[in-house]
Motif scaffolding. Structure first.
Motif, PDB file in Angstrom:
ATOM      1  N   PRO A   1       0.801  -1.227   0.000  1.00 28.86           N
ATOM      2  CA  PRO A   1       0.000   0.000   0.000  1.00 28.86           C
ATOM      3  C   PRO A   1       0.836   1.279   0.000  1.00 28.86           C
ATOM      4  O   PRO A   1       0.455   2.256  -0.611  1.00 28.86           O
ATOM      5  CB  PRO A   1      -0.822  -0.094   1.282  1.00 28.86           C
ATOM      6  CG  PRO A   1      -0.852  -1.542   1.609  1.00 28.86           C
ATOM      7  CD  PRO A   1       0.414  -2.120   1.070  1.00 28.86           C
ATOM      8  N   GLY A   2       1.970   1.301   0.632  1.00 28.31           N
ATOM      9  CA  GLY A   2       2.781   2.519   0.697  1.00 28.31           C
ATOM     10  C   GLY A   2       3.457   2.849  -0.612  1.00 28.31           C
ATOM     11  O   GLY A   2       3.932   3.955  -0.810  1.00 28.31           O
TER      12      GLY A   2
ATOM     13  N   PRO B   1      -4.690  10.779  -9.577  1.00 29.16           N
ATOM     14  CA  PRO B   1      -4.287  12.191  -9.700  1.00 29.16           C
ATOM     15  C   PRO B   1      -5.028  13.104  -8.717  1.00 29.16           C
ATOM     16  O   PRO B   1      -6.196  12.902  -8.447  1.00 29.16           O
ATOM     17  CB  PRO B   1      -4.657  12.553 -11.154  1.00 29.16           C
ATOM     18  CG  PRO B   1      -4.800  11.247 -11.854  1.00 29.16           C
ATOM     19  CD  PRO B   1      -5.159  10.228 -10.831  1.00 29.16           C
ATOM     20  N   ALA B   2      -4.280  14.027  -8.180  1.00 31.27           N
ATOM     21  CA  ALA B   2      -4.860  15.014  -7.267  1.00 31.27           C
ATOM     22  C   ALA B   2      -5.730  15.977  -8.082  1.00 31.27           C
ATOM     23  O   ALA B   2      -5.633  16.041  -9.306  1.00 31.27           O
ATOM     24  CB  ALA B   2      -3.745  15.777  -6.555  1.00 31.27           C
ATOM     25  N   PRO B   3      -6.572  16.761  -7.385  1.00 28.72           N
ATOM     26  CA  PRO B   3      -7.460  17.683  -8.115  1.00 28.72           C
ATOM     27  C   PRO B   3      -6.691  18.627  -9.035  1.00 28.72           C
ATOM     28  O   PRO B   3      -7.211  19.066 -10.037  1.00 28.72           O
ATOM     29  CB  PRO B   3      -8.155  18.460  -6.997  1.00 28.72           C
ATOM     30  CG  PRO B   3      -8.102  17.551  -5.803  1.00 28.72           C
ATOM     31  CD  PRO B   3      -6.850  16.750  -5.953  1.00 28.72           C
ATOM     32  N   GLY B   4      -5.437  18.899  -8.748  1.00 24.05           N
ATOM     33  CA  GLY B   4      -4.655  19.794  -9.612  1.00 24.05           C
ATOM     34  C   GLY B   4      -4.194  19.105 -10.892  1.00 24.05           C
ATOM     35  O   GLY B   4      -3.647  19.729 -11.783  1.00 24.05           O
ATOM     36  N   GLY B   5      -4.379  17.760 -10.987  1.00 25.02           N
ATOM     37  CA  GLY B   5      -4.027  17.069 -12.216  1.00 25.02           C
ATOM     38  C   GLY B   5      -2.704  16.332 -12.159  1.00 25.02           C
ATOM     39  O   GLY B   5      -2.305  15.758 -13.128  1.00 25.02           O
ATOM     40  N   THR B   6      -1.990  16.358 -11.061  1.00 24.35           N
ATOM     41  CA  THR B   6      -0.702  15.667 -10.988  1.00 24.35           C
ATOM     42  C   THR B   6      -0.831  14.423 -10.138  1.00 24.35           C
ATOM     43  O   THR B   6      -1.513  14.414  -9.108  1.00 24.35           O
ATOM     44  CB  THR B   6       0.405  16.579 -10.389  1.00 24.35           C
ATOM     45  OG1 THR B   6      -0.007  16.950  -9.097  1.00 24.35           O
ATOM     46  CG2 THR B   6       0.618  17.799 -11.257  1.00 24.35           C
ATOM     47  N   ALA B   7      -0.194  13.380 -10.541  1.00 25.19           N
ATOM     48  CA  ALA B   7      -0.219  12.118  -9.782  1.00 25.19           C
ATOM     49  C   ALA B   7       0.905  12.162  -8.742  1.00 25.19           C
ATOM     50  O   ALA B   7       1.969  12.728  -8.981  1.00 25.19           O
ATOM     51  CB  ALA B   7      -0.019  10.928 -10.732  1.00 25.19           C
ATOM     52  N   THR B   8       0.639  11.596  -7.626  1.00 31.52           N
ATOM     53  CA  THR B   8       1.663  11.536  -6.567  1.00 31.52           C
ATOM     54  C   THR B   8       1.919  10.092  -6.201  1.00 31.52           C
ATOM     55  O   THR B   8       1.088   9.230  -6.412  1.00 31.52           O
ATOM     56  CB  THR B   8       1.207  12.299  -5.314  1.00 31.52           C
ATOM     57  OG1 THR B   8      -0.004  11.725  -4.848  1.00 31.52           O
ATOM     58  CG2 THR B   8       1.025  13.780  -5.608  1.00 31.52           C
ATOM     59  N   ARG B   9       3.082   9.832  -5.603  1.00 31.77           N
ATOM     60  CA  ARG B   9       3.416   8.496  -5.087  1.00 31.77           C
ATOM     61  C   ARG B   9       3.207   8.537  -3.591  1.00 31.77           C
ATOM     62  O   ARG B   9       3.664   9.410  -2.901  1.00 31.77           O
ATOM     63  CB  ARG B   9       4.866   8.117  -5.383  1.00 31.77           C
ATOM     64  CG  ARG B   9       5.246   8.164  -6.823  1.00 31.77           C
ATOM     65  CD  ARG B   9       5.143   6.914  -7.620  1.00 31.77           C
ATOM     66  NE  ARG B   9       5.979   5.810  -7.265  1.00 31.77           N
ATOM     67  CZ  ARG B   9       5.621   4.579  -7.583  1.00 31.77           C
ATOM     68  NH1 ARG B   9       4.501   4.365  -8.199  1.00 31.77           N
ATOM     69  NH2 ARG B   9       6.388   3.567  -7.321  1.00 31.77           N
ATOM     70  N   GLY B  10       2.503   7.511  -3.066  1.00 27.75           N
ATOM     71  CA  GLY B  10       2.195   7.458  -1.644  1.00 27.75           C
ATOM     72  C   GLY B  10       3.243   6.849  -0.810  1.00 27.75           C
ATOM     73  O   GLY B  10       4.172   6.268  -1.035  1.00 27.75           O
TER      74      GLY B  10
END
Length: 158
Positions: free
Chosen positions: A142-143, A149-158
């Motif tokens: 999971p980590g 993608p966040a509302p701003g349109g960029t994907a992040t890694r958790g």
């Protein structure tokens, strides 16, 4: 299942060798003490030498089979059978080379090898039965999963 390409690393786990050696060592010390007190010290030496022979044989087999598997999965069976044949010939030679009245009892050595092989087989069976072996690649933890993608349109890694 397709074979890995030559040169790729397959994760062959040899951790059962440590467990098998510890279990065999513990059982061999106890059995040698009992054999020494009951039957004589030549029998105790036979138990210890038998345990060493079996441990060496299983270590050699494990290393050879893992080596063959790292090259290609199809080489593991011939490597296992070839190693077994060589070990049987070596054991036969060892047992025949020992004189009848020696510093160890040959019959005790032979029985120690049989019991030790059964013990090692039990360790290997338990080791295989308690390992999570996947037939498909498991999902990422999971980590490390990709977050939508966040509302701003960029994907992040958790």
């Amino acid at each position: 299942m397709s074979a890995p390409q030559p040169g790729t690393q397959v994760p062959w786990d040899l951790s059962f060798l440590r467990v098998g050696a510890l279990v065999t060592g513990t059982v061999a010390v106890v059995a040698a003490l009992v054999a020494g007190l009951v039957a004589g010290w030549a029998d105790a030496v036979g138990v210890l030498v038998g345990a060493l022979v079996v441990t060496a044989f299983f270590v050699v087999s494990g290393v050879v089979i893992a080596w063959a598997g790292r090259i290609n999965d199809t080489f593991t069976l011939p490597a296992a059978l070839g190693t077994f044949f060589v070990k049987a010939v070596v054991l036969f030679g060892i047992l025949n080379a020992l004189p009848e009245d020696a510093w160890l009892d040959r019959l005790t050595l032979a029985w120690s090898v049989i019991v030790g092989a059964l013990l090692w087989s039990g360790v290997q069976l338990r080791w295989v039965w308690t390992r999570p072996i996947y037939y498909v690649t498991p999902p990422s933890p999971p980590g490390q999963a990709t977050v939508p993608p966040a509302p701003g349109g960029t994907a992040t890694r958790g």
